[in-house]
Design a protein around this motif. Structure first.
Motif, PDB file in Angstrom:
ATOM      1  N   VAL A  44      -1.196   8.265  -0.104  1.00 45.52           N
ATOM      2  CA  VAL A  44      -0.302   7.295   0.069  1.00 45.52           C
ATOM      3  C   VAL A  44      -1.529   5.821   1.115  1.00 45.52           C
ATOM      4  O   VAL A  44      -2.235   6.842   2.162  1.00 45.52           O
TER       5      VAL A  44
ATOM      6  N   LYS B 112       2.342   8.913   6.406  1.00 48.73           N
ATOM      7  CA  LYS B 112       3.289   9.840   5.466  1.00 48.73           C
ATOM      8  C   LYS B 112       4.096  10.767   6.461  1.00 48.73           C
ATOM      9  O   LYS B 112       4.983  11.161   5.839  1.00 48.73           O
TER      10      LYS B 112
ATOM     11  N   ASP C 100       0.656  -1.306   0.159  1.00 40.05           N
ATOM     12  CA  ASP C 100       0.012   0.281  -0.232  1.00 40.05           C
ATOM     13  C   ASP C 100       0.682   1.175  -0.378  1.00 40.05           C
ATOM     14  O   ASP C 100       0.311   1.788  -0.216  1.00 40.05           O
ATOM     15  N   ARG C 101       2.008   1.042   0.662  1.00 42.80           N
ATOM     16  CA  ARG C 101       2.765   2.183   0.727  1.00 42.80           C
ATOM     17  C   ARG C 101       3.986   1.988  -0.074  1.00 42.80           C
ATOM     18  O   ARG C 101       4.904   3.145  -0.318  1.00 42.80           O
TER      19      ARG C 101
ATOM     20  N   ALA D 271       5.247   5.145  -2.446  1.00 42.18           N
ATOM     21  CA  ALA D 271       5.380   6.376  -1.929  1.00 42.18           C
ATOM     22  C   ALA D 271       6.587   6.677  -0.919  1.00 42.18           C
ATOM     23  O   ALA D 271       6.910   6.867  -0.851  1.00 42.18           O
ATOM     24  N   SER D 272       7.084   5.162  -0.533  1.00 40.44           N
ATOM     25  CA  SER D 272       8.422   4.348  -0.095  1.00 40.44           C
ATOM     26  C   SER D 272       9.487   4.485  -1.316  1.00 40.44           C
ATOM     27  O   SER D 272      10.556   5.231  -0.915  1.00 40.44           O
TER      28      SER D 272
END
Length: 308
Positions: free
Chosen positions: A301, A172, A138-139, A142-143
């Motif tokens: 995110v 976040k 899921d992240r 963003a990572s």
């Protein structure tokens, strides 16, 4: 007064001590820092070296500590956070101390935090690291975006930042902490500011005369992270004279600004359009958002609330 090592060497029957002193002297003269100093100062005589043995030993020991630095809090030097410098004064070897880069950075951060109370890194992200991020699909986007920014940020040349949008508690701010820590390793100054507190503080600073100083510090930070933008109470003054001034300067100087928010672009624009004077000011909010949109890449995110 005659130096103790010279006096001892003159005692009858003290050849063993003289031998040890000579061995210690020769060992010191092999040290890379000392040989560099002697190369730069060819006028140093043997007598100067003999009388300055204690200073040479202290210099070598302290520089060895610096080469194996355990961190500022565990610095074993005589003056914590300070490095020795060998110099010549009146044909004698002398030492003086200067703050090391860690000490200078620590003092600068302390001055900044004394100036701006909302400048912070929360305890739970003080040690945030990309190595500690789990393989959370899921992240993942963003990572990757956070890591790419941290490894490639070039303030002054590239002003592109990030806009992390997502629900409360999805991580976040933690990702921003990982970015800040990685940038610290690259010696890039980073401000993480909790936006609602910052705007309140800026309003109060008008009364104590620190407004311009605080504004300038934030405007000029190499990398600025505005955490939880949109959670603040909107006013025309904070939007136009604080946020607008900050973003305008950073846009012109190509200094990256990163954001975290529970709002997407459109929702934040709607939030910024409300005026404490009554009604809405869509045009002014649009101008702010143009600066944000043009100089950030929006990343959603995702994930479950990790705080609940």
């Amino acid at each position: 007064m005659e130096p103790i090592n010279t006096a001892l060497s003159q005692w009858d029957g003290n050849k063993e001590l003289q031998k040890r002193l000579d061995q210690a002297k020769q060992s010191l003269l092999k040290n890379s820092y000392i040989t560099q100093f002697l190369d730069e100062h060819p006028g140093v005589t043997d007598d100067m070296l003999t009388t300055g043995m204690t200073k040479l030993y202290e210099y070598k020991k302290e520089r060895d500590h610096c080469d194996h630095c355990p961190g500022l809090n565990r610095c074993p030097n005589l003056m914590q956070g300070y490095q020795p410098e060998l110099y010549i004064e009146r044909k004698n070897l002398e030492l003086r101390y200067h703050a090391c880069s860690l000490k200078v950075q620590h003092e600068k951060q302390k001055q900044e935090q004394d100036l701006i109370r909302s400048l912070y890194i929360p305890k739970d992200v003080l040690s945030a690291s990309f190595n500690q991020l789990d393989a959370d699909t899921d992240r993942m986007e963003a990572s990757k975006a956070a890591l790419h920014f941290a490894m490639n940020a070039n303030p002054g040349e590239d002003g592109m930042g990030l806009y992390f949008y997502g629900k409360f508690g999805v991580g976040k701010t933690y990702l921003m902490g990982a970015i800040a820590n990685e940038l610290k390793e690259r010696n890039i100054e980073t401000f993480i500011i909790y936006t609602p507190d910052f705007f309140r503080e800026m309003r109060q600073s008008i009364g104590d005369g620190t407004f311009q100083e605080k504004l300038d510090a934030v405007k000029k930070a190499k990398v600025l992270i505005l955490d939880d933008i949109g959670a603040e109470t909107t006013s025309s003054w904070t939007r136009d004279d604080v946020l607008g001034a900050i973003l305008q300067h950073r846009m012109l100087e190509k200094l990256p600004t990163l954001f975290t928010s529970n709002y997407d672009y459109d929702e934040l624009e709607n939030h910024l359009s409300y005026s404490d004077k009554g009604g809405t000011e869509e045009l002014k909010a649009m101008r702010i958002m143009e600066r944000i949109k043009h100089y950030t890449k929006v990343i959603t995110v995702k994930g479950e609330n990790r705080r609940g």
